[in-house]
Design a protein around this motif. Structure first.
Motif, PDB file in Angstrom:
ATOM      1  N   VAL A 149      54.276 -19.186  18.680  1.00  0.00           N
ATOM      2  CA  VAL A 149      54.817 -19.031  20.033  1.00  0.00           C
ATOM      3  C   VAL A 149      54.521 -17.624  20.553  1.00  0.00           C
ATOM      4  N   CYS A 150      54.301 -17.529  21.844  1.00  0.00           N
ATOM      5  CA  CYS A 150      53.921 -16.266  22.468  1.00  0.00           C
ATOM      6  C   CYS A 150      55.109 -15.334  22.633  1.00  0.00           C
ATOM      7  N   GLU A 151      55.689 -14.908  21.555  1.00  0.00           N
ATOM      8  CA  GLU A 151      56.791 -13.947  21.540  1.00  0.00           C
ATOM      9  C   GLU A 151      56.680 -13.151  20.245  1.00  0.00           C
ATOM     10  N   SER A 152      56.853 -11.847  20.319  1.00  0.00           N
ATOM     11  CA  SER A 152      56.777 -11.028  19.098  1.00  0.00           C
ATOM     12  C   SER A 152      57.917 -11.342  18.140  1.00  0.00           C
ATOM     13  N   SER A 153      59.014 -11.861  18.666  1.00  0.00           N
ATOM     14  CA  SER A 153      60.148 -12.183  17.788  1.00  0.00           C
ATOM     15  C   SER A 153      59.974 -13.527  17.075  1.00  0.00           C
ATOM     16  N   ASP A 154      58.842 -14.175  17.281  1.00  0.00           N
ATOM     17  CA  ASP A 154      58.603 -15.479  16.635  1.00  0.00           C
ATOM     18  C   ASP A 154      58.153 -15.247  15.190  1.00  0.00           C
ATOM     19  N   VAL A 155      59.104 -14.798  14.389  1.00  0.00           N
ATOM     20  CA  VAL A 155      58.829 -14.416  13.000  1.00  0.00           C
ATOM     21  C   VAL A 155      59.860 -15.097  12.102  1.00  0.00           C
ATOM     22  N   PHE A 156      59.407 -15.803  11.079  1.00  0.00           N
ATOM     23  CA  PHE A 156      60.356 -16.435  10.146  1.00  0.00           C
ATOM     24  C   PHE A 156      60.771 -15.476   9.037  1.00  0.00           C
ATOM     25  N   GLY A 157      59.898 -14.542   8.707  1.00  0.00           N
ATOM     26  CA  GLY A 157      60.271 -13.597   7.653  1.00  0.00           C
ATOM     27  C   GLY A 157      59.186 -12.557   7.472  1.00  0.00           C
ATOM     28  N   LYS A 158      59.608 -11.324   7.183  1.00  0.00           N
ATOM     29  CA  LYS A 158      58.642 -10.256   6.914  1.00  0.00           C
ATOM     30  C   LYS A 158      58.623  -9.998   5.427  1.00  0.00           C
ATOM     31  N   ALA A 159      57.440  -9.699   4.889  1.00  0.00           N
ATOM     32  CA  ALA A 159      57.269  -9.416   3.459  1.00  0.00           C
ATOM     33  C   ALA A 159      57.910 -10.520   2.614  1.00  0.00           C
ATOM     34  N   VAL A 160      57.551 -11.758   2.917  1.00  0.00           N
ATOM     35  CA  VAL A 160      58.073 -12.897   2.171  1.00  0.00           C
ATOM     36  C   VAL A 160      57.190 -13.110   0.938  1.00  0.00           C
ATOM     37  N   TYR A 176      53.849 -11.738   2.409  1.00  0.00           N
ATOM     38  CA  TYR A 176      53.274 -12.172   3.694  1.00  0.00           C
ATOM     39  C   TYR A 176      54.323 -12.054   4.798  1.00  0.00           C
ATOM     40  N   ASP A 177      53.877 -11.775   5.998  1.00  0.00           N
ATOM     41  CA  ASP A 177      54.743 -11.962   7.167  1.00  0.00           C
ATOM     42  C   ASP A 177      54.489 -13.374   7.671  1.00  0.00           C
ATOM     43  N   VAL A 178      55.526 -14.191   7.646  1.00  0.00           N
ATOM     44  CA  VAL A 178      55.364 -15.588   8.064  1.00  0.00           C
ATOM     45  C   VAL A 178      55.793 -15.693   9.522  1.00  0.00           C
ATOM     46  N   VAL A 179      54.853 -16.068  10.375  1.00  0.00           N
ATOM     47  CA  VAL A 179      55.106 -16.054  11.825  1.00  0.00           C
ATOM     48  C   VAL A 179      54.720 -17.400  12.436  1.00  0.00           C
ATOM     49  N   GLY A 180      55.311 -17.677  13.603  1.00  0.00           N
ATOM     50  CA  GLY A 180      55.000 -18.917  14.308  1.00  0.00           C
ATOM     51  C   GLY A 180      53.939 -18.693  15.376  1.00  0.00           C
ATOM     52  N   ASP A 197      48.039  -3.059   6.633  1.00  0.00           N
ATOM     53  CA  ASP A 197      48.983  -3.016   5.501  1.00  0.00           C
ATOM     54  C   ASP A 197      49.763  -4.315   5.315  1.00  0.00           C
ATOM     55  N   LYS A 198      49.318  -5.382   5.886  1.00  0.00           N
ATOM     56  CA  LYS A 198      50.052  -6.635   5.682  1.00  0.00           C
ATOM     57  C   LYS A 198      49.136  -7.818   5.937  1.00  0.00           C
ATOM     58  N   GLU A 199      49.622  -8.986   5.512  1.00  0.00           N
ATOM     59  CA  GLU A 199      48.864 -10.191   5.804  1.00  0.00           C
ATOM     60  C   GLU A 199      49.801 -11.181   6.498  1.00  0.00           C
ATOM     61  N   PHE A 200      49.312 -11.775   7.565  1.00  0.00           N
ATOM     62  CA  PHE A 200      50.123 -12.745   8.302  1.00  0.00           C
ATOM     63  C   PHE A 200      49.799 -14.157   7.850  1.00  0.00           C
ATOM     64  N   VAL A 201      50.832 -14.961   7.768  1.00  0.00           N
ATOM     65  CA  VAL A 201      50.666 -16.406   7.605  1.00  0.00           C
ATOM     66  C   VAL A 201      51.172 -17.014   8.908  1.00  0.00           C
ATOM     67  N   ILE A 202      50.297 -17.747   9.593  1.00  0.00           N
ATOM     68  CA  ILE A 202      50.679 -18.302  10.904  1.00  0.00           C
ATOM     69  C   ILE A 202      50.906 -19.802  10.749  1.00  0.00           C
ATOM     70  N   THR A 203      52.135 -20.231  11.012  1.00  0.00           N
ATOM     71  CA  THR A 203      52.509 -21.628  10.769  1.00  0.00           C
ATOM     72  C   THR A 203      52.505 -22.424  12.068  1.00  0.00           C
ATOM     73  N   ASP A 204      52.488 -23.757  11.926  1.00  0.00           N
ATOM     74  CA  ASP A 204      52.529 -24.552  13.160  1.00  0.00           C
ATOM     75  C   ASP A 204      53.953 -24.770  13.657  1.00  0.00           C
ATOM     76  N   ALA A 205      54.969 -24.358  12.890  1.00  0.00           N
ATOM     77  CA  ALA A 205      56.344 -24.311  13.410  1.00  0.00           C
ATOM     78  C   ALA A 205      56.592 -22.922  13.947  1.00  0.00           C
ATOM     79  N   GLY A 206      57.450 -22.827  14.929  1.00  0.00           N
ATOM     80  CA  GLY A 206      57.776 -21.523  15.482  1.00  0.00           C
ATOM     81  C   GLY A 206      59.250 -21.427  15.815  1.00  0.00           C
ATOM     82  N   MET A 207      59.596 -20.412  16.593  1.00  0.00           N
ATOM     83  CA  MET A 207      60.992 -20.234  16.999  1.00  0.00           C
ATOM     84  C   MET A 207      61.492 -21.435  17.795  1.00  0.00           C
TER      85      MET A 207
END
Ligand SMILES: Cc1ncc(COP(=O)(O)O)c(C=O)c1O
Length: 394
Positions: A326-337, A320-324, A283-293
């Motif tokens: 880094v190996c942490e589930s909290s490494d998220v810049f925004g959900k449903a952006v 999109y869920d924009v995520v970094g 139910d979502k699409e991730f965008v994985i960026t090279d910047a992280g937390m």
């Protein structure tokens, strides 16, 4: 403008023209009341940024010995440096005394005694202000609220008399006044009016004028607009200082100081990052960026939201869920952006990253240090400085 050709992402991009405009507006607004601004260098210690801030004549608010040394190294005058923090080490206190900083903002009775002892050993006088925990609700995220009983900061009013008595009897403590800081990213002016009311009460209750006080320091905390940074590039400094002037009722000759961090620098910075991958989730699409937390910790630290733009595409938008990386589930810049169709290789700009982004950079996961670049008179500029050029002395 495509600022990324040939430049390794992620990186911080600072708009120095906006920085200068912000500083000028803050200086003018404060100048109308003869208020003094100390820049809270914890917000951003990038040397190009602090160099420009120094040009505008502001002082500095520090929270570590290294920040004090960095401020001195950048040319800020010692007589404009204030130093807060609940855990100043003996070495840090010694070093600040050696350098004759303007004022320690003292956060506990025990710290006051230690400063007194160290100043005696060194045969120095320590100018101090007592940081009072005023019990004022800042109505901001609980991790950036500082002025409540549950917070570690400042001296509780119940211990103020003892602290004032020590200041009165000490040969080495030069009591300058009171310090307050109720929190950060405060978007309503009401908490600042309430702070002033508490300052008025405390000033009277403890008869602070009879102690020969010359300053009150109201800290920082003025918020910025993270939702619409383009629409609100410069905070409303005038209304902020107007509220203080309307509500503060202490003797006229007392100098009023502030420690603004975020409001001076947040909007001039962006974090520029490349999309490495996209992937379908349920139910979502991730965008994985090279910047992280590691480059922007605020979202994972206190659920902060930053506006994100895709500078490579426009048109129909998706969530999109924009995520970094880094190996942490909290490494998220925004959900449903909401972003235009976003693909590998696109460049995203995460806005309002001038404050508490580069200065909070982590090396977790052994991540490489992101660099910083500048827009100066509208032109892309590389001003080289080395990490080792930052002070690391204590
Ligand atoms: C003592 C003190 N002064 C000033 C500031 C700066 O706050 P802001 O960046 O919200 O203006 C802080 C930030 O946490 C602080 O702890």
């Amino acid at each position: 403008m495509d600022t990324t050709s040939g430049i390794k992402t992620p990186y911080y991009l600072y708009d120095l023209d906006l920085l200068r405009q912000t500083l000028e507006e803050a200086r003018q607004a404060a100048g109308r009341y003869d208020y003094h601004i100390h820049y809270a260098i914890k917000a951003n210690h990038n040397p190009i940024v602090t160099g420009i801030i120094n040009d505008y004549g502001f002082g500095v608010d520090c929270v570590s010995g290294n920040e004090v040394m960095e401020a001195l190294h950048r040319g800020f005058p010692a007589e404009k440096i204030v130093y807060a923090g609940v855990g100043k080490s003996d070495d840090e206190i010694r070093q600040a005394l050696e350098n004759d900083i303007f004022c320690f903002n003292v956060e506990s009775l025990e710290e006051l005694q230690v400063i007194d002892e160290i100043a005696s050993e060194m045969k120095k006088t320590a100018r101090i202000a007592l940081r009072v925990n005023p019990g004022v609700q800042a109505h901001t995220h609980k991790y950036i609220t500082t002025g409540l009983d549950e917070n570690k900061f400042g001296i509780h009013p119940s211990q103020m008399q003892e602290a004032l008595d020590l200041c009165r009897t000490s040969q080495r403590l030069d009591f300058r006044g009171l310090h307050f800081h109720i929190g950060s990213q405060i978007t309503s002016l009401q908490p600042f009016a309430e702070l002033c009311n508490r300052v008025n009460e405390i000033w009277k209750e403890f008869d602070i004028s009879s102690m020969g006080a010359t300053i009150v320091n109201l800290g920082g905390g003025l918020g910025v607009n993270y939702e619409d940074p383009e629409g609100n590039p410069v905070p409303d400094f005038q209304s902020f200082f107007d509220v203080i002037a309307e509500n503060l009722r202490i003797p006229q000759h007392i100098q009023v100081h502030f420690e603004l961090g975020r409001s001076l620098v947040a909007q001039c910075g962006s974090l520029i990052t490349r999309v490495m991958y996209t992937k379908k989730g349920v139910d979502k699409e991730f965008v994985i960026t090279d910047a992280g937390m590691t480059e922007l910790m605020r979202p994972s630290l206190y659920q902060a939201k930053h506006k994100i733009e895709n500078t490579s595409n426009a048109g129909e938008t998706f969530l999109y869920d924009v995520v970094g990386p880094v190996c942490e589930s909290s490494d998220v810049f925004g959900k449903a952006v909401e972003l235009p169709v976003t693909r590998r290789g696109h460049i995203l700009a995460i806005k309002s990253c001038g404050a508490y982004a580069e200065s909070m950079m982590l090396r977790y996961n052994m991540r490489a240090r992101a660099r910083s670049y500048f827009l100066d008179s509208g032109e892309f500029a590389k001003y080289d400085f080395l990490e080792k050029d930052l002070r690391n002395v204590v």
